[in-house]
Design a protein around this motif. Sequence first.
Motif, PDB file in Angstrom:
ATOM      1  N   CYS A 105     -12.722  -1.038  -4.610  1.00  0.00           N
ATOM      2  CA  CYS A 105     -11.414  -0.656  -4.063  1.00  0.00           C
ATOM      3  C   CYS A 105     -10.293  -1.324  -4.844  1.00  0.00           C
ATOM      4  CB  CYS A 105     -11.336  -1.036  -2.582  1.00  0.00           C
ATOM      5  SG  CYS A 105     -11.687  -2.774  -2.236  1.00  0.00           S
ATOM      6  N   ILE A 106     -10.553  -2.547  -5.301  1.00  0.00           N
ATOM      7  CA  ILE A 106      -9.526  -3.294  -6.035  1.00  0.00           C
ATOM      8  C   ILE A 106      -9.257  -2.630  -7.385  1.00  0.00           C
ATOM      9  CG2 ILE A 106      -9.008  -5.481  -7.199  1.00  0.00           C
ATOM     10  CD1 ILE A 106     -10.582  -6.920  -5.019  1.00  0.00           C
ATOM     11  N   VAL A 107     -10.333  -2.317  -8.098  1.00  0.00           N
ATOM     12  CA  VAL A 107     -10.111  -1.716  -9.414  1.00  0.00           C
ATOM     13  C   VAL A 107      -9.623  -0.275  -9.296  1.00  0.00           C
ATOM     14  CG1 VAL A 107     -11.560  -3.247 -10.791  1.00  0.00           C
ATOM     15  CG2 VAL A 107     -12.604  -1.273  -9.694  1.00  0.00           C
ATOM     16  N   ALA A 108      -9.751   0.315  -8.089  1.00  0.00           N
ATOM     17  CA  ALA A 108      -9.228   1.670  -7.879  1.00  0.00           C
ATOM     18  C   ALA A 108      -7.754   1.638  -7.475  1.00  0.00           C
ATOM     19  CB  ALA A 108     -10.041   2.392  -6.802  1.00  0.00           C
ATOM     20  N   CYS A 109      -7.297   0.525  -6.921  1.00  0.00           N
ATOM     21  CA  CYS A 109      -5.929   0.453  -6.383  1.00  0.00           C
ATOM     22  C   CYS A 109      -4.898   0.485  -7.511  1.00  0.00           C
ATOM     23  CB  CYS A 109      -5.772  -0.836  -5.562  1.00  0.00           C
ATOM     24  SG  CYS A 109      -4.142  -1.013  -4.796  1.00  0.00           S
ATOM     25  N   PRO A 110      -3.910   1.395  -7.416  1.00  0.00           N
ATOM     26  CA  PRO A 110      -2.911   1.481  -8.488  1.00  0.00           C
ATOM     27  C   PRO A 110      -1.837   0.399  -8.369  1.00  0.00           C
ATOM     28  CG  PRO A 110      -2.469   3.143  -6.824  1.00  0.00           C
ATOM     29  CD  PRO A 110      -3.731   2.437  -6.402  1.00  0.00           C
ATOM     30  N   VAL A 111      -1.770  -0.234  -7.181  1.00  0.00           N
ATOM     31  CA  VAL A 111      -0.714  -1.223  -6.923  1.00  0.00           C
ATOM     32  C   VAL A 111      -1.351  -2.557  -6.497  1.00  0.00           C
ATOM     33  CG1 VAL A 111       1.008   0.517  -6.346  1.00  0.00           C
ATOM     34  CG2 VAL A 111      -0.486  -0.374  -4.553  1.00  0.00           C
ATOM     35  N   GLY A 112      -0.570  -3.397  -5.864  1.00  0.00           N
ATOM     36  CA  GLY A 112      -1.078  -4.717  -5.488  1.00  0.00           C
ATOM     37  C   GLY A 112      -1.502  -4.819  -4.044  1.00  0.00           C
ATOM     38  N   ALA A 113      -2.033  -3.732  -3.485  1.00  0.00           N
ATOM     39  CA  ALA A 113      -2.405  -3.743  -2.070  1.00  0.00           C
ATOM     40  C   ALA A 113      -3.784  -4.361  -1.839  1.00  0.00           C
ATOM     41  CB  ALA A 113      -2.371  -2.332  -1.503  1.00  0.00           C
ATOM     42  N   LEU A 114      -4.601  -4.408  -2.879  1.00  0.00           N
ATOM     43  CA  LEU A 114      -5.939  -4.987  -2.778  1.00  0.00           C
ATOM     44  C   LEU A 114      -6.164  -5.876  -3.987  1.00  0.00           C
ATOM     45  CD1 LEU A 114      -7.715  -1.697  -1.739  1.00  0.00           C
ATOM     46  CD2 LEU A 114      -7.929  -3.803  -0.420  1.00  0.00           C
ATOM     47  N   PHE A 115      -6.585  -7.089  -3.743  1.00  0.00           N
ATOM     48  CA  PHE A 115      -6.889  -7.974  -4.873  1.00  0.00           C
ATOM     49  C   PHE A 115      -7.868  -9.058  -4.441  1.00  0.00           C
ATOM     50  CE2 PHE A 115      -2.877  -8.972  -2.831  1.00  0.00           C
ATOM     51  CZ  PHE A 115      -2.949 -10.330  -2.552  1.00  0.00           C
ATOM     52  N   GLU A 116      -8.358  -9.813  -5.416  1.00  0.00           N
ATOM     53  CA  GLU A 116      -9.328 -10.850  -5.086  1.00  0.00           C
ATOM     54  C   GLU A 116      -8.635 -12.026  -4.428  1.00  0.00           C
ATOM     55  OE1 GLU A 116      -7.511 -10.574  -7.901  1.00  0.00           O
ATOM     56  OE2 GLU A 116      -8.990 -10.998  -9.441  1.00  0.00           O
ATOM     57  N   LYS A 117      -9.394 -12.780  -3.655  1.00  0.00           N
ATOM     58  CA  LYS A 117      -8.900 -14.032  -3.091  1.00  0.00           C
ATOM     59  C   LYS A 117      -8.772 -14.987  -4.272  1.00  0.00           C
ATOM     60  CE  LYS A 117      -8.632 -16.804   0.673  1.00  0.00           C
ATOM     61  NZ  LYS A 117      -9.357 -16.642   1.932  1.00  0.00           N
ATOM     62  N   GLU A 118      -7.545 -15.338  -4.588  1.00  0.00           N
ATOM     63  CA  GLU A 118      -7.325 -16.145  -5.804  1.00  0.00           C
ATOM     64  C   GLU A 118      -7.682 -17.614  -5.576  1.00  0.00           C
ATOM     65  OE1 GLU A 118      -3.176 -14.584  -6.780  1.00  0.00           O
ATOM     66  OE2 GLU A 118      -4.128 -14.707  -8.755  1.00  0.00           O
ATOM     67  N   CYS A 125       0.831  -1.218   0.000  1.00  0.00           N
ATOM     68  CA  CYS A 125       0.000   0.000   0.000  1.00  0.00           C
ATOM     69  C   CYS A 125       0.860   1.262   0.000  1.00  0.00           C
ATOM     70  CB  CYS A 125      -0.907  -0.013   1.223  1.00  0.00           C
ATOM     71  SG  CYS A 125      -1.948   1.440   1.359  1.00  0.00           S
ATOM     72  N   ILE A 126       0.504   2.225  -0.860  1.00  0.00           N
ATOM     73  CA  ILE A 126       1.234   3.489  -0.901  1.00  0.00           C
ATOM     74  C   ILE A 126       0.400   4.632  -0.313  1.00  0.00           C
ATOM     75  CG2 ILE A 126       2.753   2.886  -2.814  1.00  0.00           C
ATOM     76  CD1 ILE A 126       0.742   4.406  -4.634  1.00  0.00           C
ATOM     77  N   LYS A 127      -0.709   4.284   0.325  1.00  0.00           N
ATOM     78  CA  LYS A 127      -1.565   5.266   1.020  1.00  0.00           C
ATOM     79  C   LYS A 127      -2.029   6.403   0.096  1.00  0.00           C
ATOM     80  CE  LYS A 127       0.598   3.282   4.672  1.00  0.00           C
ATOM     81  NZ  LYS A 127       1.814   2.457   4.640  1.00  0.00           N
ATOM     82  N   CYS A 128      -2.310   6.070  -1.155  1.00  0.00           N
ATOM     83  CA  CYS A 128      -2.772   7.104  -2.085  1.00  0.00           C
ATOM     84  C   CYS A 128      -4.220   7.484  -1.785  1.00  0.00           C
ATOM     85  CB  CYS A 128      -2.649   6.608  -3.519  1.00  0.00           C
ATOM     86  SG  CYS A 128      -3.762   5.244  -3.916  1.00  0.00           S
ATOM     87  N   GLY A 129      -4.960   6.565  -1.128  1.00  0.00           N
ATOM     88  CA  GLY A 129      -6.338   6.878  -0.757  1.00  0.00           C
ATOM     89  C   GLY A 129      -7.370   6.623  -1.842  1.00  0.00           C
ATOM     90  N   ARG A 130      -6.954   6.027  -2.963  1.00  0.00           N
ATOM     91  CA  ARG A 130      -7.933   5.775  -4.026  1.00  0.00           C
ATOM     92  C   ARG A 130      -9.002   4.779  -3.590  1.00  0.00           C
ATOM     93  NH1 ARG A 130      -4.336   5.700  -9.580  1.00  0.00           N
ATOM     94  NH2 ARG A 130      -5.623   3.866 -10.002  1.00  0.00           N
ATOM     95  N   CYS A 131      -8.608   3.763  -2.821  1.00  0.00           N
ATOM     96  CA  CYS A 131      -9.585   2.764  -2.347  1.00  0.00           C
ATOM     97  C   CYS A 131     -10.564   3.404  -1.369  1.00  0.00           C
ATOM     98  CB  CYS A 131      -8.872   1.587  -1.710  1.00  0.00           C
ATOM     99  SG  CYS A 131      -7.784   2.024  -0.343  1.00  0.00           S
ATOM    100  N   VAL A 132     -10.036   4.285  -0.502  1.00  0.00           N
ATOM    101  CA  VAL A 132     -10.887   4.953   0.480  1.00  0.00           C
ATOM    102  C   VAL A 132     -11.925   5.805  -0.265  1.00  0.00           C
ATOM    103  CG1 VAL A 132     -10.955   6.599   2.398  1.00  0.00           C
ATOM    104  CG2 VAL A 132      -9.040   4.998   2.205  1.00  0.00           C
ATOM    105  N   ALA A 133     -11.451   6.524  -1.287  1.00  0.00           N
ATOM    106  CA  ALA A 133     -12.355   7.372  -2.070  1.00  0.00           C
ATOM    107  C   ALA A 133     -13.379   6.532  -2.819  1.00  0.00           C
ATOM    108  CB  ALA A 133     -11.550   8.223  -3.049  1.00  0.00           C
ATOM    109  N   ALA A 134     -12.935   5.384  -3.362  1.00  0.00           N
ATOM    110  CA  ALA A 134     -13.860   4.524  -4.113  1.00  0.00           C
ATOM    111  C   ALA A 134     -14.938   3.965  -3.176  1.00  0.00           C
ATOM    112  CB  ALA A 134     -13.102   3.385  -4.790  1.00  0.00           C
TER     113      ALA A 134
END
Lengths: 589, 173
Positions: free
Chosen positions: A196-209, A148-157
């Motif tokens: 939140c996943i599709v908003a995340c720019p990095v790999g901090a949030l993803f689906e349970k594979e 996580c880079i704390k960009c806040g995109r997931c929080v905003a989404a």
Amino acid sequence: MDKVNLTIDGVKVSVPPQLTVLEAARRAGIKIPTLCYLRGISVSGSCRVCLVEVEKARSLAAACVMPVSEGMVVHTNSPLVRETRKSVLEMMLSDHNRECLTCVRNRNCELQTLADEYAIRDITFKGEKAKSVYDDKSFSIVRDGSKCIKCGRCVAACNKQSIGVLSFLNRGFETSIGPAFDVSMADAPCVYCGQCIVACPVGALFEKEETEDVWAAIADPDKHVVFQTAPAVRAAIGEEFGLPIGTRTTGKMFAAIRRLGADKVYDTNFGADLTIIEEGHELISRIKDGGVLPMITSCSPGWVRFCEFYYPEFIPNLSSCKSPHQMEGAIIKTYYAEKFNIAPEKIFVVSVMPCTSKKTESSREEHRNPQGLRDVDVVLTTREFARMIREAGINFTALPDETPDMDLLGEYTGAGVIFGATGGVMEAALRTVADILEDKDLPDFEYETVRGVAYDVKEAEVEIAGTKHKVAIAHSTAGARKLLDAIKDGSAPNYSFIEIMGCSGGCVCGGGQPIVPSQTLMDIDLRTERAKALYEEDVIMPERKSHKNHDVMKLYKEFLGEPNGHLAHELLHTHYSAKEIYPDNLVSE
Amino acid sequence: MLSYAVGGESTVGKTKLTPEEMSTKLDEALTHYEGQGQKALMSALQEAQEIYGYLPLPVQKRVAKTLNISVAEVYGVVSFYSFFSLKPKGEYIFNVCLGTACYVKGAQKILERIEDNLGIKAGDVTADRKFSISACRCVGACGLAPVILVNDDVYGRLTPEEIPGIIAKYKEA
């Protein structure tokens, strides 16, 4: 309207005054890098990657929040700008888990792209790394705080969805992102929409594979693996293989499943047609017998969870129908099993869905038969499906166009296809309900008014068999909230039927769909582009009304009996229960 | 040792509120904030903490519901400010001043002695919720260094040896 004139990198630009420097530059064909910015969702100016030099300004300005002004002279590519952006990126990378090779977002990561573009070769800031949480307890969403880079995109989404499960927690070096009390996503009042996943720019949030489970089932000679694919998948899977956004790849999608080694290839559109028959009859009987109205669709598990957590008073309004892929799973393990003489416990049903919430939905206790067998064994997101195709070495774009197996549950109609876009379930239902009530094959069945993404709540009036009915459509849980609040405070008219989908635009923009870089999203409306593919398929289908699906009709004749009948209820319907937000005993003191 | 009761009244032996009384008081306090959103969050939390002494999950949920914001947002603010506490405070709070003057006069030794005696660390509370310890910055009584506050009672020019006696006083109260 007056225009503002400014100069960006020596190029004279004339733009409307409400634009930001970022938007003005974009119009002039000048690319400014971004990271925390996500059009229409997150505009905070916090990451400092979009810094530009504005002549006569005191310091560098964040282009994403800097309004244009007359006579402004902007430099987006000065040595100072480049050096500053570089150190900003270096600082971010210094506290980032840089194991890119094993990251789920490898080669589709905005931070990785920027590190490449800015030729970062060494991280000069060394020192302690912040402690982070790895949370994979839920069925749907995994959080890896080390990325996580704390960009806040997931929080905003999440806030844009009006749910607000994610927030910035703690302070300074200890800042992290998570639910209240930093509980697991499994314990948070999260609907698992995955925005939140599709908003995340990095790999901090993803689906349970769950791809490994599917590979194992395919490799197991005792398992009979049946795949089904949701309508929205065909509208987006091509993006994973470099095809333009909005490319419809239905035939290649079926071909790819066959090459992965599935024993049977079906389309959830069959389940969608079946849903329309069940839901349509449920609606008709609710109208005729004075049942609870408005009836609200239950296809979107994100919406269903939202209702259970936040609007439990509307549970009686929810259609008791299972969602299409759950219905199809139940039919595969009964009717299909019987017809092909395969033991239900040997059948392994895989649903490829544009959705992360479906993973949790398929694991619900309500979606098991009395012997404990699940209707659907694994739900894969569109992204996981693409990973399997890559891993199998399949050249997706070179595949021939194939069809589902046309042997029992293979047929589907145009009505099923449009389920993937907002307004689609409503339109499909109206096509069938109108024909049934008027007892004829109506020639005008395209309900344009219920389509589109211009509003998050849409309303229409339809006349069926001499009676006028008001219907409404909401997409995104924020839209749902708006609509339900209006019903609660009495400002909404008496609707008969409501369609709600948890994601904005409907399933085509679900949380399991391919992730599009934020820079691309500045130029297009993803919802519209992907929905086009579905409406394109609708018009070329030989049948476009669910009740004209011959396989569905045969299913009723040979197995189910009447719509909403006893067996249909047992297999195709479900129930819901209110869920408590952060139960008091969740956190021990 | 010098000892004062700030405001003239010692807190020793004061009765505390029952859970029901706290709940009623919180209801009263929150009526002023109904539907006010984010902007009222700080004051609502402050009042809630005054009543409960800390901000447990059920209290944060009630604040969130009243203001019509998410629980995560409330928790985000609570966890941001050190003023807000997630852990319960004891009936008697030992505030040990670690400001510069107290520090050079041996406040660390005072703190350690309190920790040893109560068997808990700064920031924690005893199992019976009678005592908690927190370290604080300068209380503005540098002339009395080293200083501790027990609720509103001030003790100055302390030596570690005096600690057991002070604790015993509150244990009996």
